[in-house]
Design a protein around this motif. Structure first.
Motif, mmCIF file in Angstrom:
data_model
loop_
_atom_site.group_PDB
_atom_site.id
_atom_site.type_symbol
_atom_site.label_atom_id
_atom_site.label_comp_id
_atom_site.label_asym_id
_atom_site.label_seq_id
_atom_site.Cartn_x
_atom_site.Cartn_y
_atom_site.Cartn_z
ATOM 1 N N LEU A 102 46.655 46.419 33.819
ATOM 2 C CA LEU A 102 45.728 47.325 34.505
ATOM 3 C C LEU A 102 44.811 48.022 33.507
ATOM 4 O O LEU A 102 43.628 48.238 33.781
ATOM 5 C CB LEU A 102 46.513 48.349 35.321
ATOM 6 N N LYS A 103 45.370 48.376 32.354
ATOM 7 C CA LYS A 103 44.563 49.048 31.332
ATOM 8 C C LYS A 103 43.482 48.111 30.811
ATOM 9 O O LYS A 103 42.337 48.525 30.603
ATOM 10 C CB LYS A 103 45.466 49.529 30.205
ATOM 11 N N VAL A 104 43.837 46.847 30.580
ATOM 12 C CA VAL A 104 42.856 45.872 30.106
ATOM 13 C C VAL A 104 41.758 45.661 31.136
ATOM 14 O O VAL A 104 40.561 45.620 30.815
ATOM 15 C CB VAL A 104 43.557 44.542 29.770
ATOM 16 N N LYS A 105 42.147 45.561 32.408
ATOM 17 C CA LYS A 105 41.145 45.374 33.468
ATOM 18 C C LYS A 105 40.222 46.579 33.570
ATOM 19 O O LYS A 105 39.016 46.439 33.812
ATOM 20 C CB LYS A 105 41.845 45.124 34.799
ATOM 21 N N ALA A 106 40.790 47.763 33.383
ATOM 22 C CA ALA A 106 39.959 48.968 33.435
ATOM 23 C C ALA A 106 38.950 48.996 32.303
ATOM 24 O O ALA A 106 37.787 49.365 32.489
ATOM 25 C CB ALA A 106 40.842 50.214 33.385
ATOM 26 N N LEU A 107 39.392 48.578 31.104
ATOM 27 C CA LEU A 107 38.471 48.533 29.972
ATOM 28 C C LEU A 107 37.366 47.510 30.189
ATOM 29 O O LEU A 107 36.206 47.729 29.823
ATOM 30 C CB LEU A 107 39.236 48.204 28.686
ATOM 31 N N ILE A 108 37.718 46.392 30.802
ATOM 32 C CA ILE A 108 36.710 45.369 31.102
ATOM 33 C C ILE A 108 35.680 45.903 32.086
ATOM 34 O O ILE A 108 34.474 45.696 31.937
ATOM 35 C CB ILE A 108 37.381 44.096 31.643
ATOM 36 N N LEU A 109 36.150 46.627 33.084
ATOM 37 C CA LEU A 109 35.223 47.192 34.060
ATOM 38 C C LEU A 109 34.314 48.245 33.420
ATOM 39 O O LEU A 109 33.139 48.366 33.768
ATOM 40 C CB LEU A 109 36.011 47.822 35.218
ATOM 41 N N LEU A 110 34.863 49.029 32.481
ATOM 42 C CA LEU A 110 34.053 50.041 31.820
ATOM 43 C C LEU A 110 32.964 49.411 30.956
ATOM 44 O O LEU A 110 31.855 49.944 30.844
ATOM 45 C CB LEU A 110 34.940 50.950 30.960
ATOM 46 N N LYS A 111 33.280 48.283 30.325
ATOM 47 C CA LYS A 111 32.313 47.611 29.454
ATOM 48 C C LYS A 111 31.407 46.648 30.206
ATOM 49 O O LYS A 111 30.511 46.048 29.616
ATOM 50 C CB LYS A 111 33.055 46.854 28.352
ATOM 51 N N PHE A 112 31.641 46.493 31.492
ATOM 52 C CA PHE A 112 30.862 45.523 32.266
ATOM 53 C C PHE A 112 29.387 45.943 32.304
ATOM 54 O O PHE A 112 29.060 47.084 32.594
ATOM 55 C CB PHE A 112 31.396 45.430 33.688
#
Length: 362
Positions: free
Chosen positions: A319-329
């Motif tokens: 979940l943390k990795v997915k959140a970081l991906i969404l933030l950098k999207f």
């Protein structure tokens, strides 16, 4: 590592779907109860809105009503999922929707926990709100001809009679305000003149209280005036005799009433949380068990159900990795290649710099 894995036969999946259908409709009824509880608490707060100075306490019934309506909708959807769970042609349409359902249902549980916490945490705000509201209500008691305050007298009188209370803290609060309107005072009377002159603010103060402070359970007729004058009444001692007035202040009476209402919501809301969590866990088992059976292309065969596909730690990291991906999207990649136009412009600038350096100065 799969978390809380269980094996399901076709018969167990059917029983789980049937039990979950009943449980989801029970949760719908609980959601209706929570909504009605919020409406009742909201109504009771609005009834005393004139003696309250702060609207923050309304957050508790507002959350209850919102969560109640959302719970009705989500658990009705859960009942529909149960009906379609054993139909291979109808269940796949819910697959993409269930993730959002789990998020909403879990959020509702957290909001219900927040309601229980706020019910106890807002007691100080409620007390301060009532303190200021009752103080203003007593001060404006006499203003029956002023627009916006003409019903203040009726509100305070009904409040004191209903809750068997007197004043803000006690009956002495009435000694500090002029609660008799000037239109009912005879300014030619010597007593009235003396009382007004004896006060710095020119107010007509009395050591008396309105009739609504009288305690009907007292055997003695109500004494409303000259409460501190032992000689004004026969066989009367202000210091030792129990007055025939309500001894409790209205602020404490209202705090006890409203905190009793809010605290009574605690056990009911906790029961709703347990039922809602049972629906979430049961639906998760049903979803994973049915999807596993369909993946094996054997809807009637055995399958495994679980709560999480990985352990808690691995799930949290994902979940943390997915959140970081969404933030950098949407951000520009710094390692991306330059455009041809930018490369040509940079090369031309370099050539100009070299020529300038090679030319001797005059």
């Amino acid at each position: 590592m799969v978390l809380l894995k269980m094996k399901f036969t076709q018969q167990r999946r059917v029983r789980l779907a049937q039990g979950l259908w009943l449980l989801s409709w029970l949760a719908v009824m609980c959601g209706t109860f929570v909504f009605c509880l919020g409406v009742y608490l909201k109504t009771e707060l609005l009834r005393r809105d004139e003696v309250m100075d702060n609207a923050e306490i309304h957050v508790v019934p507002n959350i209850l009503m919102m969560v109640g309506l959302a719970s009705i909708g989500t658990n009705w959807v859960a009942s529909r999922v149960c009906q379609d769970s054993l139909d291979a042609s109808r269940f796949p349409r819910w697959k993409a929707f269930l993730l959002a359902w789990f998020v909403v249902a879990t959020l509702l549980c957290f909001l219900l926990v927040a309601v229980v916490v706020l019910s106890y945490a807002l007691q100080g705000r409620l007390e301060e709100s009532l303190k200021v509201g009752l103080r203003n209500g007593i001060r404006f008691y006499k203003d029956t001809d002023v627009p916006g305050r003409c019903f203040q007298k009726e509100t305070i009188d009904r409040l004191q009679m209903e809750f068997r209370c007197c004043g803000n803290n006690n009956f002495k609060d009435w000694f500090e305000v002029q609660w008799v309107s000037n239109r009912y005072l005879d300014f030619t009377s010597k007593d009235v003149k003396d009382r007004i002159r004896s006060n710095v603010d020119g107010r007509y103060l009395l050591d008396g209280v309105p009739f609504s402070c009288c305690n009907p359970a007292s055997p003695r007729p109500c004494l409303m005036y000259s409460l501190t004058d032992n000689g004004a009444h026969h066989s009367y001692d202000y210091q030792s005799e129990e007055l025939n007035l309500h001894s409790r202040g209205c602020r404490q009476a209202l705090i006890d009433y409203y905190m009793g209402l809010m605290n009574s919501t605690g056990p009911g809301v906790l029961s709703v949380i347990l039922i809602q969590m049972s629906v979430i866990l049961s639906l998760r088992y049903l979803q994973t068990a049915v999807e596993a059976a369909m993946a094996l292309e054997d809807p009637e065969g055995d399958s495994e159900g679980y709560i999480l596909e990985k352990g808690l730690k691995e799930t949290f990291e994902d979940l943390k990795v997915k959140a970081l991906i969404l933030l950098k999207f949407g951000q520009v990649n710094p390692d991306a290649e330059e455009s041809p136009e930018a490369a040509d412009a940079e090369k031309a600038a370099d050539n100009t710099t070299e020529k300038a350096a090679a030319t001797p100065s005059s």
